[in-house]
Structures are given as structure tokens and as C-alpha cells.
Design a protein around this motif. Sequence first.
Motif, PDB file in Angstrom:
ATOM      1  N   VAL A 259      76.422  93.839 -38.514  1.00 48.35           N
ATOM      2  CA  VAL A 259      76.962  92.665 -39.188  1.00 48.35           C
ATOM      3  C   VAL A 259      76.496  91.416 -38.451  1.00 48.35           C
ATOM      4  CG1 VAL A 259      79.140  91.372 -39.297  1.00 48.35           C
ATOM      5  CG2 VAL A 259      79.037  93.649 -40.226  1.00 48.35           C
ATOM      6  N   THR A 260      76.217  90.366 -39.208  1.00 38.43           N
ATOM      7  CA  THR A 260      75.922  89.064 -38.613  1.00 38.43           C
ATOM      8  C   THR A 260      76.844  88.023 -39.209  1.00 38.43           C
ATOM      9  OG1 THR A 260      73.595  89.553 -38.166  1.00 38.43           O
ATOM     10  CG2 THR A 260      74.207  87.240 -38.357  1.00 38.43           C
ATOM     11  N   LEU A 261      77.483  87.281 -38.319  1.00 36.73           N
ATOM     12  CA  LEU A 261      78.334  86.161 -38.735  1.00 36.73           C
ATOM     13  C   LEU A 261      77.649  84.872 -38.304  1.00 36.73           C
ATOM     14  CD1 LEU A 261      81.763  87.607 -37.496  1.00 36.73           C
ATOM     15  CD2 LEU A 261      80.692  87.865 -39.749  1.00 36.73           C
ATOM     16  N   SER A 262      77.758  83.848 -39.144  1.00 42.53           N
ATOM     17  CA  SER A 262      77.058  82.606 -38.820  1.00 42.53           C
ATOM     18  C   SER A 262      78.016  81.445 -38.631  1.00 42.53           C
ATOM     19  CB  SER A 262      76.044  82.265 -39.901  1.00 42.53           C
ATOM     20  OG  SER A 262      76.693  81.726 -41.032  1.00 42.53           O
ATOM     21  N   CYS A 263      77.545  80.471 -37.889  1.00 40.81           N
ATOM     22  CA  CYS A 263      78.313  79.265 -37.604  1.00 40.81           C
ATOM     23  C   CYS A 263      77.348  78.088 -37.591  1.00 40.81           C
ATOM     24  CB  CYS A 263      79.004  79.401 -36.250  1.00 40.81           C
ATOM     25  SG  CYS A 263      79.940  77.945 -35.746  1.00 40.81           S
ATOM     26  N   SER A 264      77.715  77.019 -38.277  1.00 42.21           N
ATOM     27  CA  SER A 264      76.907  75.805 -38.221  1.00 42.21           C
ATOM     28  C   SER A 264      77.813  74.625 -37.926  1.00 42.21           C
ATOM     29  CB  SER A 264      76.155  75.587 -39.544  1.00 42.21           C
ATOM     30  OG  SER A 264      77.061  75.350 -40.599  1.00 42.21           O
ATOM     31  N   GLN A 265      77.248  73.605 -37.298  1.00 45.92           N
ATOM     32  CA  GLN A 265      78.049  72.433 -36.946  1.00 45.92           C
ATOM     33  C   GLN A 265      77.260  71.158 -37.213  1.00 45.92           C
ATOM     34  OE1 GLN A 265      78.007  70.640 -33.385  1.00 45.92           O
ATOM     35  NE2 GLN A 265      76.588  71.981 -32.291  1.00 45.92           N
ATOM     36  N   THR A 266      78.005  70.138 -37.619  1.00 42.33           N
ATOM     37  CA  THR A 266      77.397  68.826 -37.858  1.00 42.33           C
ATOM     38  C   THR A 266      77.889  67.813 -36.823  1.00 42.33           C
ATOM     39  OG1 THR A 266      79.162  68.252 -39.397  1.00 42.33           O
ATOM     40  CG2 THR A 266      77.171  69.244 -40.332  1.00 42.33           C
ATOM     41  N   LEU A 267      78.529  68.313 -35.760  1.00 43.46           N
ATOM     42  CA  LEU A 267      79.107  67.433 -34.752  1.00 43.46           C
ATOM     43  C   LEU A 267      78.114  67.070 -33.653  1.00 43.46           C
ATOM     44  CD1 LEU A 267      82.391  69.479 -34.554  1.00 43.46           C
ATOM     45  CD2 LEU A 267      82.271  67.121 -35.337  1.00 43.46           C
ATOM     46  N   ASN A 268      76.991  67.778 -33.621  1.00 48.64           N
ATOM     47  CA  ASN A 268      75.982  67.584 -32.578  1.00 48.64           C
ATOM     48  C   ASN A 268      76.554  67.855 -31.177  1.00 48.64           C
ATOM     49  OD1 ASN A 268      73.254  67.100 -32.119  1.00 48.64           O
ATOM     50  ND2 ASN A 268      73.640  64.992 -31.471  1.00 48.64           N
ATOM     51  N   HIS A 269      77.443  68.831 -31.102  1.00 51.58           N
ATOM     52  CA  HIS A 269      78.006  69.214 -29.816  1.00 51.58           C
ATOM     53  C   HIS A 269      77.059  70.135 -29.070  1.00 51.58           C
ATOM     54  CE1 HIS A 269      82.514  68.402 -30.948  1.00 51.58           C
ATOM     55  NE2 HIS A 269      81.829  67.312 -30.699  1.00 51.58           N
ATOM     56  N   ASN A 270      77.047  69.972 -27.738  1.00 51.19           N
ATOM     57  CA  ASN A 270      76.147  70.785 -26.917  1.00 51.19           C
ATOM     58  C   ASN A 270      76.574  72.244 -26.812  1.00 51.19           C
ATOM     59  OD1 ASN A 270      76.236  67.896 -25.557  1.00 51.19           O
ATOM     60  ND2 ASN A 270      74.233  68.797 -25.160  1.00 51.19           N
ATOM     61  N   VAL A 271      77.868  72.461 -26.839  1.00 50.13           N
ATOM     62  CA  VAL A 271      78.388  73.782 -26.507  1.00 50.13           C
ATOM     63  C   VAL A 271      78.932  74.455 -27.754  1.00 50.13           C
ATOM     64  CG1 VAL A 271      79.775  75.100 -24.874  1.00 50.13           C
ATOM     65  CG2 VAL A 271      79.114  72.748 -24.312  1.00 50.13           C
ATOM     66  N   MET A 272      78.578  75.720 -27.930  1.00 47.11           N
ATOM     67  CA  MET A 272      79.106  76.520 -29.038  1.00 47.11           C
ATOM     68  C   MET A 272      79.655  77.824 -28.476  1.00 47.11           C
ATOM     69  SD  MET A 272      76.404  75.863 -32.160  1.00 47.11           S
ATOM     70  CE  MET A 272      77.536  76.401 -33.450  1.00 47.11           C
ATOM     71  N   TYR A 273      80.791  78.244 -29.018  1.00 50.93           N
ATOM     72  CA  TYR A 273      81.528  79.397 -28.504  1.00 50.93           C
ATOM     73  C   TYR A 273      81.799  80.393 -29.626  1.00 50.93           C
ATOM     74  CZ  TYR A 273      83.047  75.618 -25.309  1.00 50.93           C
ATOM     75  OH  TYR A 273      83.095  74.545 -24.452  1.00 50.93           O
ATOM     76  N   TRP A 274      81.930  81.654 -29.214  1.00 46.94           N
ATOM     77  CA  TRP A 274      82.463  82.673 -30.109  1.00 46.94           C
ATOM     78  C   TRP A 274      83.704  83.289 -29.453  1.00 46.94           C
ATOM     79  CZ3 TRP A 274      81.458  83.462 -35.050  1.00 46.94           C
ATOM     80  CH2 TRP A 274      80.221  83.056 -35.582  1.00 46.94           C
ATOM     81  N   TYR A 275      84.802  83.267 -30.213  1.00 45.96           N
ATOM     82  CA  TYR A 275      86.048  83.898 -29.800  1.00 45.96           C
ATOM     83  C   TYR A 275      86.359  85.033 -30.772  1.00 45.96           C
ATOM     84  CZ  TYR A 275      87.512  80.137 -26.575  1.00 45.96           C
ATOM     85  OH  TYR A 275      87.609  79.247 -25.525  1.00 45.96           O
ATOM     86  N   GLN A 276      86.992  86.062 -30.236  1.00 47.02           N
ATOM     87  CA  GLN A 276      87.543  87.146 -31.055  1.00 47.02           C
ATOM     88  C   GLN A 276      89.066  87.044 -31.008  1.00 47.02           C
ATOM     89  OE1 GLN A 276      88.033  91.165 -29.402  1.00 47.02           O
ATOM     90  NE2 GLN A 276      86.697  91.919 -31.042  1.00 47.02           N
ATOM     91  N   GLN A 277      89.699  87.103 -32.182  1.00 47.94           N
ATOM     92  CA  GLN A 277      91.164  87.053 -32.200  1.00 47.94           C
ATOM     93  C   GLN A 277      91.699  88.192 -33.057  1.00 47.94           C
ATOM     94  OE1 GLN A 277      93.091  83.591 -33.955  1.00 47.94           O
ATOM     95  NE2 GLN A 277      94.787  83.763 -32.496  1.00 47.94           N
ATOM     96  N   LYS A 278      92.480  89.072 -32.448  1.00 47.49           N
ATOM     97  CA  LYS A 278      93.154  90.140 -33.175  1.00 47.49           C
ATOM     98  C   LYS A 278      94.569  89.682 -33.498  1.00 47.49           C
ATOM     99  CE  LYS A 278      90.220  93.727 -31.312  1.00 47.49           C
ATOM    100  NZ  LYS A 278      90.101  95.032 -30.629  1.00 47.49           N
ATOM    101  N   SER A 279      95.193  90.372 -34.411  1.00 49.53           N
ATOM    102  CA  SER A 279      96.479  89.943 -34.943  1.00 49.53           C
ATOM    103  C   SER A 279      97.496  89.717 -33.826  1.00 49.53           C
ATOM    104  CB  SER A 279      96.990  91.012 -35.906  1.00 49.53           C
ATOM    105  OG  SER A 279      98.204  90.627 -36.461  1.00 49.53           O
ATOM    106  N   SER A 280      98.120  88.543 -33.859  1.00 53.89           N
ATOM    107  CA  SER A 280      99.169  88.157 -32.906  1.00 53.89           C
ATOM    108  C   SER A 280      98.698  88.150 -31.446  1.00 53.89           C
ATOM    109  CB  SER A 280     100.383  89.100 -33.016  1.00 53.89           C
ATOM    110  OG  SER A 280     100.915  89.033 -34.306  1.00 53.89           O
ATOM    111  N   GLN A 281      97.399  88.014 -31.255  1.00 58.17           N
ATOM    112  CA  GLN A 281      96.880  87.940 -29.894  1.00 58.17           C
ATOM    113  C   GLN A 281      96.188  86.604 -29.657  1.00 58.17           C
ATOM    114  OE1 GLN A 281      94.708  91.308 -28.413  1.00 58.17           O
ATOM    115  NE2 GLN A 281      96.023  92.780 -29.455  1.00 58.17           N
ATOM    116  N   ALA A 282      95.948  86.335 -28.379  1.00 58.39           N
ATOM    117  CA  ALA A 282      95.241  85.111 -28.016  1.00 58.39           C
ATOM    118  C   ALA A 282      93.771  85.221 -28.402  1.00 58.39           C
ATOM    119  CB  ALA A 282      95.361  84.877 -26.514  1.00 58.39           C
ATOM    120  N   PRO A 283      93.157  84.118 -28.795  1.00 59.25           N
ATOM    121  CA  PRO A 283      91.697  84.134 -28.961  1.00 59.25           C
ATOM    122  C   PRO A 283      91.054  84.513 -27.625  1.00 59.25           C
ATOM    123  CG  PRO A 283      92.635  82.127 -29.883  1.00 59.25           C
ATOM    124  CD  PRO A 283      93.725  82.803 -29.135  1.00 59.25           C
TER     125      PRO A 283
END
Lengths: 113, 114
Positions: free
Chosen positions: A19-43
Motif C-alpha cells: 500500500v502507498t499513502l500520499s501526502c502533499s502540502q502547500t505550506l512550504n514547510h521543511n519538515v514532513m512527518y508520518w504518524y501512526q494512530q491506533k484507536s484510543s492511542q497516542a499518535p
Amino acid sequence: DAMVIQNPRYQVTQFGKPVTLSCSQTLNHNVMYWYQQKSSQAPKLLFHYYDKDFNNEADTPDNFQSRRPNTSFCFLDIRSPGLGDAAMYLCATSRVSGANVLTFGAGSRLTVL
Amino acid sequence: SQKIEQNSEALNIQEGKTATLTCNYTNYSPAYLQWYRQDPGRGPVFLLLIRENEKEKRKERLKVTFDTTLKQSLFHITASQPADSATYLCALRRYGGSQGNLIFGKGTKLSVKP
């Protein structure tokens, strides 16, 4: 409006099917992150890019990979999804700053059958 | 090991009352503490940031306090409304380290009843 866009919002895959998930941003931010969040848990931070520099968290499984071909886009690849990988995957961006305030996308909900 | 704990998984209050949510941390010396709101099926949205040298920060009906001695932050919503119902997450970043070291608590789910 400047924002963080994630696609798809909902992804259903079969056990072991990449599987591939994509993310795009128009904020021109330097840093991009991926978090995983399961039900009722912290990212949980999987990895992040500071410009082109990739930073993997020590406990992120090898099954998870990421690519950032340019400033605006970042991808999360799950090579062989297991049932335990079913979760919400959140992309976030930030400027390089002391405060490190994150702007999140709406998330991609992954279901593994 | 470093831990962030939010006082309860769920908090139920009556409309118009003040909601108070707690975030405790151990083995951290955070330079900043942040609060985010997360609605079901959506990504978190940044609300407020407080620095270690600030005791209190306000934004409209929201107030955050930060006690580095107690290692605790309190998040208050005054005159709460049903629209405030959501999960509220606290997040910490330590001094130094990489840009990626923002760690979240599990959140407290707030329900405001009319």
C-alpha cells in the motif's frame, strides 16, 4: 488555503498486499512527518524528513518506508501490511523552529483484510 | 523512560461548566508543551503552545497552565459548549534533539452535554 492533503482518506487492502499513502502540502514547510494512530492511542511517530534528510524512529518496523521526491510531497509505503498495521496514518508538517508546531492532514484510514 | 499521561480517557461535563484536562509527564524537561484538538476520524489541530518560562497562556475560552515543578499542564475550557466535544491531546518537545521529537499523550475525550 494552505494545507496538508492526504490521499486516499480510506484504504482497504489485503494481508500482504503493498500500500502507498500520499501526502502533499502547500505550506512550504521543511519538515514532513508520518504518524501512526491506533484507536484510543497516542499518535506514534514513524519517521520524518527534514528537507531531504530522512530520520527513522528506532522502533519503526522495516515494513514501513517513506519517500519525499520534492518539498511538497511525501509517501508512506507499507510493503507487506499485516492485521496489526490497521490504523489511521497521519501526515504532518512543520517549519524548522524551536516550537515545532505541527499542521496535520485529515489522515488515511487503513483497513487490512 | 519518558512518559506523558493525560488524567483520564473520558471527561463528561454539562454545558456552561469549565472543563479541566490534565497532562502529566515524567523524565522530561520540555521546552514547550502543546495542546491539540482531534475530532473523530480527523487529524489533530493545534490549539495552544506554552513555553517553560510561561505560567499561563490564554486564547478566547481556552487557558493553559504549565508547572515545570509538578511536571504538569492543565487545559481549561470555560463556558463549555457541545461543539467543544472532542479528544484533546497534549504534546511535548524536549530541548535539543532532532526536529522530530514531538511526543503525544493518548488524549482525553471530552463530552459536553447540553
